[in-house]
Design a protein around this motif. Structure first.
Motif, PDB file in Angstrom:
ATOM      1  N   SER A  44      19.017  36.186 -18.077  1.00 38.92           N
ATOM      2  CA  SER A  44      19.529  37.222 -18.964  1.00 38.92           C
ATOM      3  C   SER A  44      18.998  38.574 -18.524  1.00 38.92           C
ATOM      4  N   GLY A  45      19.889  39.569 -18.527  1.00 35.96           N
ATOM      5  CA  GLY A  45      19.510  40.895 -18.103  1.00 35.96           C
ATOM      6  C   GLY A  45      19.571  41.103 -16.603  1.00 35.96           C
ATOM      7  N   TRP A  46      19.937  40.072 -15.858  1.00 38.23           N
ATOM      8  CA  TRP A  46      20.018  40.183 -14.404  1.00 38.23           C
ATOM      9  C   TRP A  46      21.440  39.890 -13.967  1.00 38.23           C
ATOM     10  N   GLN A  50       7.389  35.874 -16.682  1.00 35.56           N
ATOM     11  CA  GLN A  50       8.151  34.671 -16.358  1.00 35.56           C
ATOM     12  C   GLN A  50       8.867  34.129 -17.592  1.00 35.56           C
ATOM     13  N   LEU A  98      11.439  17.747 -11.896  1.00 33.65           N
ATOM     14  CA  LEU A  98      12.830  18.071 -11.626  1.00 33.65           C
ATOM     15  C   LEU A  98      13.295  17.397 -10.341  1.00 33.65           C
ATOM     16  N   MET A 140      31.521  38.836 -24.767  1.00 32.32           N
ATOM     17  CA  MET A 140      30.371  39.475 -24.138  1.00 32.32           C
ATOM     18  C   MET A 140      30.258  39.012 -22.685  1.00 32.32           C
ATOM     19  N   HIS A 141      30.677  37.783 -22.413  1.00 30.05           N
ATOM     20  CA  HIS A 141      30.582  37.279 -21.058  1.00 30.05           C
ATOM     21  C   HIS A 141      31.768  37.753 -20.242  1.00 30.05           C
ATOM     22  N   LEU A 200      20.954  36.600 -26.049  1.00 29.69           N
ATOM     23  CA  LEU A 200      19.589  36.436 -26.515  1.00 29.69           C
ATOM     24  C   LEU A 200      19.197  37.692 -27.256  1.00 29.69           C
ATOM     25  N   GLU A 219      15.907  40.628 -21.868  1.00 29.58           N
ATOM     26  CA  GLU A 219      16.148  40.235 -20.495  1.00 29.58           C
ATOM     27  C   GLU A 219      14.936  39.525 -19.930  1.00 29.58           C
ATOM     28  N   ARG A 234      12.976  25.682 -11.657  1.00 34.49           N
ATOM     29  CA  ARG A 234      13.111  25.430 -13.088  1.00 34.49           C
ATOM     30  C   ARG A 234      14.522  24.971 -13.392  1.00 34.49           C
ATOM     31  N   TYR A 265      20.730  37.073  -8.860  1.00 33.74           N
ATOM     32  CA  TYR A 265      20.589  35.637  -8.676  1.00 33.74           C
ATOM     33  C   TYR A 265      21.741  35.180  -7.800  1.00 33.74           C
ATOM     34  N   ALA A 283      18.642  31.897 -20.488  1.00 30.29           N
ATOM     35  CA  ALA A 283      17.584  32.860 -20.777  1.00 30.29           C
ATOM     36  C   ALA A 283      16.885  33.332 -19.506  1.00 30.29           C
ATOM     37  N   LEU A 284      16.877  32.455 -18.471  1.00 29.94           N
ATOM     38  CA  LEU A 284      16.173  32.811 -17.244  1.00 29.94           C
ATOM     39  C   LEU A 284      16.891  33.902 -16.457  1.00 29.94           C
ATOM     40  N   PHE A 322      19.473  24.408 -11.150  1.00 31.43           N
ATOM     41  CA  PHE A 322      18.099  24.916 -11.120  1.00 31.43           C
ATOM     42  C   PHE A 322      18.094  26.416 -10.871  1.00 31.43           C
ATOM     43  N   ALA A 373      12.958  31.654 -10.304  1.00 28.85           N
ATOM     44  CA  ALA A 373      12.937  32.929 -11.019  1.00 28.85           C
ATOM     45  C   ALA A 373      12.339  34.038 -10.154  1.00 28.85           C
ATOM     46  N   PHE A 374      12.728  35.282 -10.470  1.00 20.87           N
ATOM     47  CA  PHE A 374      12.101  36.439  -9.838  1.00 20.87           C
ATOM     48  C   PHE A 374      10.619  36.426 -10.175  1.00 20.87           C
ATOM     49  N   THR A 375       9.774  36.803  -9.217  1.00 20.28           N
ATOM     50  CA  THR A 375       8.341  36.834  -9.521  1.00 20.28           C
ATOM     51  C   THR A 375       7.760  38.248  -9.488  1.00 20.28           C
ATOM     52  N   GLY A 376       8.510  39.234  -9.034  1.00 25.67           N
ATOM     53  CA  GLY A 376       7.973  40.594  -9.046  1.00 25.67           C
ATOM     54  C   GLY A 376       9.001  41.519  -9.647  1.00 25.67           C
ATOM     55  N   ASP A 428      18.571  27.800 -17.308  1.00 25.26           N
ATOM     56  CA  ASP A 428      18.700  28.166 -18.710  1.00 25.26           C
ATOM     57  C   ASP A 428      19.227  29.591 -18.694  1.00 25.26           C
TER      58      ASP A 428
END
Lengths: 303, 313
Positions: free
Chosen positions: A188-190, B56, B16, A1-2, B40, B50, A180, A96, A185-186, A46, A49-52, A183
């Protein structure tokens, strides 16, 4: 998948779990090929993350392009109108972008000539025989040397092949309080780009930027009414350098085959936007002529 | 946890990076096994998920259920100790009344008699107690060693220790009020619990924001602290750059009485210190009629002097 998507035009390598793309988000080139992931790759430590979401980025992009619409290259205007009609879909992508986050301690020794103003009264005899006194500001220079200590933090250099360091600097700063731990998960989908520049290369670039920052601080640190001959030497210690993903919205349009693509980058955390719009030179010249004509008319009218 | 290796400031769980010098905190546990790919799946409908910026956190595109993942650990803080009240209600009332009587020349003459005391409320307001070391380098112009100009440049460096500096964290009190109250507390007289029926103002700032405020306050104090080091009697253009080390912050709640009163319908307030009844700060009405009369008299006097002066020339 990767898997890794490699752009044959600009060389960016993107990892995408659960995302398909047929165009490179950096250069809008359609020659994207799929490759198996390399065994050795850097994982970020680290993530910011996207915020919008995309609609917010799209809104600020439209405002930004709209304010530059008039002088833009006609082909680009047509591309923009096509976008408004939603015929073009895959143009604004959240990525990212790989970067390195740097901090260090800087001890600088400096010396400079500090200008201090003083006033002198001067008496002068006018041609008609009367005297007048006037105050003249003069400057004396005094030598000053000393030390300056500080932490240099939050220096970011791009480790991306698709987004140059200068383009990333144009949409900084990022608020690293929202950092952060990485991870999967942070992201995923991007889309996420692989780290394309080496640790050493980025460390050298970061150190250079940190020294530039120390220089800027020293210029603000000088007392007096001005200074010249600022000479300094800084020792950098306690360096730390961490791989990090920063969020960027990329808008890339190929509006002409013979030109590099129009690229606009938007900070995925703060919404700061930067890019270059190709100009339509005939329009710019026409506008200048009109302006000159108005100025001339006003001048004639006032005479 | 072990303190930061670079600047010796204590680190807290979930950090961190060091809040003072931004050095990355080393991971204490052994690195997690390298996982090259991870899919996931939504725990509800099993679709791939996603990351959703609105939440967040990763969210499922089909059923919008949100997965929980590790959030940045940035709690809103609470006070660790409560400094004890030393001024009882009766004393605070009389202190407020005598303060009203001493409101000076421009206050209405009837202020003390006409003011309606609406409430006198005990509150705890939040503050940080900060210890730190700082290596401070500075430059400034001063009159020492000056030649033709009034100013000569100077530079220096020094070590400054900060011992239990009170940095106000209150939003309820104005900066002026907090600065006036802060120096007069006995910080050793503390309780673990708040007195009953006393309002407690919480720390409104998250930990990361708090540290930024504390860091700025320390730089500001460093500027004041090195003013003694500057030679000469007058100075200007003071610049400081410092390395702050071993910065520790403690959170306390400080006692005060908040007096709300009305004068001719308009609300005003005054703060009585919770431990020293002679420290009162607040706002009071101004008799604009009086101010206008005084201004008129001053203007008239200036006009008369000007007339005499120019009349003689």
């Amino acid at each position: 998948m990767h898997r890794v998507l490699a752009c044959e035009q600009c060389g960016a390598e993107l990892t995408a779990s659960g995302v398909r793309t047929v165009r490179c988000p950096y250069c809008a080139s359609p020659s994207v090929v799929e490759r198996p992931a390399a065994a050795e790759r850097t994982d970020p430590r680290f993530v910011v993350a996207f915020t919008g979401d995309a609609s917010g980025a799209r809104g600020s992009l439209d405002r930004w392009l709209g304010s530059r619409h008039w002088f833009a290259d006609p082909k680009l205007r047509r591309a923009r109108e096509a976008r408004a009609g939603e015929r073009v879909i895959e143009d604004l992508r959240g990525i990212y972008v790989p970067a390195y986050l740097y901090s260090a301690v800087a001890h600088a020794d400096y010396s400079a000539s500090i200008a201090e103003h003083y006033h002198e009264k001067e008496e002068r005899t006018k041609p008609d025989g009367t005297t007048e006194t006037r105050t003249i500001t003069r400057t004396e220079y005094r030598l000053l040397s000393g030390r300056h200590v500080s932490y240099v933090t939050d220096v970011v250099v791009s480790a991306s092949r698709g987004l140059s360091h200068r383009e990333l600097a144009a949409i900084e700063p990022y608020d690293f309080r929202a950092l952060r731990r990485y991870d999967a998960a942070l992201v995923s989908g991007w889309l996420a780009e692989e780290f394309a520049r080496s640790f050493d290369e980025c460390q050298t670039a970061s150190r250079r930027e940190a020294l530039d920052e120390v220089g800027a601080r020293l210029r603000r640190f000088m007392p007096g009414d001005g200074f010249s001959d600022l000479d300094w030497h800084a020792q950098i210690s306690w360096e730390s350098l961490d791989p990090v993903f920063v969020p960027v919205w990329m808008f890339a349009v190929r509006y002409r085959d013979d030109r590099p693509p129009l690229r606009v980058a938007i900070n995925g955390q703060t919404g700061r936007i930067a890019g270059k719009v190709p100009l339509s030179w005939p329009r710019v010249v026409a506008a200048l002529i009109v302006l000159a004509a108005i100025a001339l008319a006003v001048w004639w009218g006032l005479r | 946890m072990t303190p930061c290796a670079r600047c010796d400031s204590p680190l807290e769980a979930g950090d961190l990076r060091c809040a003072v010098c931004a050095l990355t905190v080393p991971v204490e546990a052994a690195p997690a096994p390298v996982e090259r790919a991870r899919i996931l799946r939504c725990t509800w409908c099993n679709a791939a998920v996603e990351f959703d910026p609105a939440h967040q956190a990763p969210a499922c595109a089909f059923c919008r259920s949100v997965m929980t993942i590790e959030q940045p650990h940035d709690p809103v803080e609470t006070a660790r100790a409560y400094v004890a009240f030393g001024v009882p209600r009766e004393l605070a009332t009389s202190a407020a009344k005598s303060w009203l009587a001493r409101r000076g020349w421009f206050a209405p003459a009837t202020l003390h008699d006409e003011a309606v005391l609406e409430s006198l409320t005990p509150v705890y307001w939040p503050a940080w107690l900060v210890d730190a070391r700082a290596h401070v380098t500075w430059t400034a112009d001063s009159d020492a060693g000056s030649r033709r100009s009034k100013w000569a440049p100077h530079a220096g460096e020094t070590d400054v220790r900060f011992d239990r500096i009170v940095v106000p964290a209150s939003r309820g009190l104005s900066e002026r009020e907090a600065e006036a109250l802060a120096p007069h507390y006995d910080l050793d007289d503390t309780r673990v619990l708040a007195d009953a029926d006393v309002q407690v103002e919480g720390f409104d700032a998250q930990r990361s924001a708090a540290r930024a405020i504390v860091g700025e306050a320390i730089t500001e104090r460093a500027r004041t602290a090195i003013e003694d080091e500057i030679p000469g009697s007058r100075y200007r253009n003071v610049h400081v750059a410092c390395l702050v080390e071993a910065l520790t912050t403690d959170r306390v709640a400080l006692p005060a009485w908040v007096l709300a009163y009305r004068f001719r319908g308009a609300p005003y307030r005054a703060i009585v210190h919770g431990q020293r009844h002679d420290v009162v700060i607040g706002t009071s009405p101004i008799d604009w009629g009086k101010v206008a009369r005084v201004a008129g008299i001053v203007l008239a006097a200036v006009a008369v002097i000007a007339l005499i002066y120019f009349g003689r020339r």
